[in-house]
Design a protein around this motif. Structure first.
Motif, PDB file in Angstrom:
ATOM      1  N   GLY A  56      23.002  48.109  16.939  1.00 40.80           N
ATOM      2  CA  GLY A  56      21.956  48.074  17.932  1.00 40.80           C
ATOM      3  C   GLY A  56      21.573  46.647  18.253  1.00 40.80           C
ATOM      4  O   GLY A  56      22.018  45.696  17.590  1.00 40.80           O
ATOM      5  N   ASP A  72      17.908  50.806  18.974  1.00 41.15           N
ATOM      6  CA  ASP A  72      16.907  50.752  17.920  1.00 41.15           C
ATOM      7  C   ASP A  72      15.559  50.348  18.512  1.00 41.15           C
ATOM      8  O   ASP A  72      15.494  49.561  19.465  1.00 41.15           O
ATOM      9  N   TRP A  98      20.576  49.878   8.075  1.00 39.46           N
ATOM     10  CA  TRP A  98      19.796  48.816   8.680  1.00 39.46           C
ATOM     11  C   TRP A  98      20.040  47.490   7.977  1.00 39.46           C
ATOM     12  O   TRP A  98      20.141  47.432   6.738  1.00 39.46           O
ATOM     13  N   SER A 158      18.113  45.515  12.692  1.00 38.59           N
ATOM     14  CA  SER A 158      19.194  46.063  13.489  1.00 38.59           C
ATOM     15  C   SER A 158      19.841  47.226  12.761  1.00 38.59           C
ATOM     16  O   SER A 158      20.160  47.118  11.581  1.00 38.59           O
ATOM     17  N   CYS A 159      20.052  48.327  13.463  1.00 39.02           N
ATOM     18  CA  CYS A 159      20.736  49.467  12.872  1.00 39.02           C
ATOM     19  C   CYS A 159      22.235  49.378  13.134  1.00 39.02           C
ATOM     20  O   CYS A 159      22.688  48.687  14.055  1.00 39.02           O
ATOM     21  N   LEU A 164      10.922  52.757  12.230  1.00 46.36           N
ATOM     22  CA  LEU A 164      11.955  52.361  13.161  1.00 46.36           C
ATOM     23  C   LEU A 164      12.882  53.537  13.439  1.00 46.36           C
ATOM     24  O   LEU A 164      13.126  54.364  12.563  1.00 46.36           O
ATOM     25  N   SER A 165      13.393  53.596  14.656  1.00 50.84           N
ATOM     26  CA  SER A 165      14.319  54.645  15.057  1.00 50.84           C
ATOM     27  C   SER A 165      15.589  54.030  15.614  1.00 50.84           C
ATOM     28  O   SER A 165      15.564  52.949  16.207  1.00 50.84           O
ATOM     29  N   CYS A 166      16.690  54.739  15.439  1.00 46.28           N
ATOM     30  CA  CYS A 166      17.976  54.315  15.972  1.00 46.28           C
ATOM     31  C   CYS A 166      18.684  55.536  16.532  1.00 46.28           C
ATOM     32  O   CYS A 166      19.067  56.430  15.771  1.00 46.28           O
ATOM     33  N   THR A 221      19.909  60.590  15.341  1.00 42.87           N
ATOM     34  CA  THR A 221      18.921  59.552  15.100  1.00 42.87           C
ATOM     35  C   THR A 221      18.802  59.242  13.612  1.00 42.87           C
ATOM     36  O   THR A 221      18.838  60.148  12.772  1.00 42.87           O
TER      37      THR A 221
END
Length: 116
Positions: free
Chosen positions: A107, A6, A36, A95-96, A20-22, A78
Motif C-alpha cells: 500500500g 491502507d 504491516w 504500510s500494509c 488501520l485498514s488495508c 481486508t
C-alpha cells in the motif's frame, strides 16, 4: 493489477488507540500472508506484524507485542491493525503488504503521529 489501499492513520495523544485498514482489490484475497511495516521519521522501515491466510497464525515485533493486534476478514478482502496504548515511538508511516504468487505488493502508507 493488485492494489492495496491502507488507511486509518491520524494524529493522537499518548495512550490513544487507532485502527488501520488495508483493502485489497484486483485479485483474490486468500493467497498468502499479509502484514504491516512502518517507517519512523529519519529511520529505516521495520517490521510490525503479519498474519497467515487463515488468520490463525500471527507474528509481532517485540516493540508492539501486547499493544497491537492484527486480524483479517477475507470476505471483505481486508486486514486490520488495532493499535492500543500508543506511544510517541510509534510515530511512523505504516504500510500494509500482501504476499501473492511469489510477489510482495504494498500500500501507499498511512501516517500515524502520536504526541506526548
Amino acid at each position: 493489477q493488485v492494489q492495496l489501499v491502507d488507511s486509518g492513520g491520524g494524529l493522537v495523544r499518548t495512550g490513544a488507540s487507532l485502527r488501520l485498514s488495508c483493502v485489497v482489490s484486483g485479485r483474490t484475497f486468500n493467497v498468502g500472508s499479509m502484514g504491516w511495516f512502518r517507517q519512523p521519521p529519519g529511520k529505516e522501515r521495520e517490521f510490525v506484524a503479519s498474519i497467515g491466510w487463515s488468520g490463525s497464525r500471527t507474528y509481532y515485533s517485540g516493540s508492539v507485542k501486547g499493544r497491537f493486534t492484527i486480524s483479517r476478514d477475507n470476505d471483505k478482502n481486508t486486514v486490520y491493525l488495532q493499535m492500543n496504548s500508543l506511544k510517541p515511538e510509534d510515530t511512523a508511516v505504516y504500510s500494509c503488504y500482501l504476499d501473492q504468487n511469489g510477489m510482495r505488493y504494498w500500500g501507499k502508507g498511512t501516517l500515524v503521529t502520536v504526541s506526548s
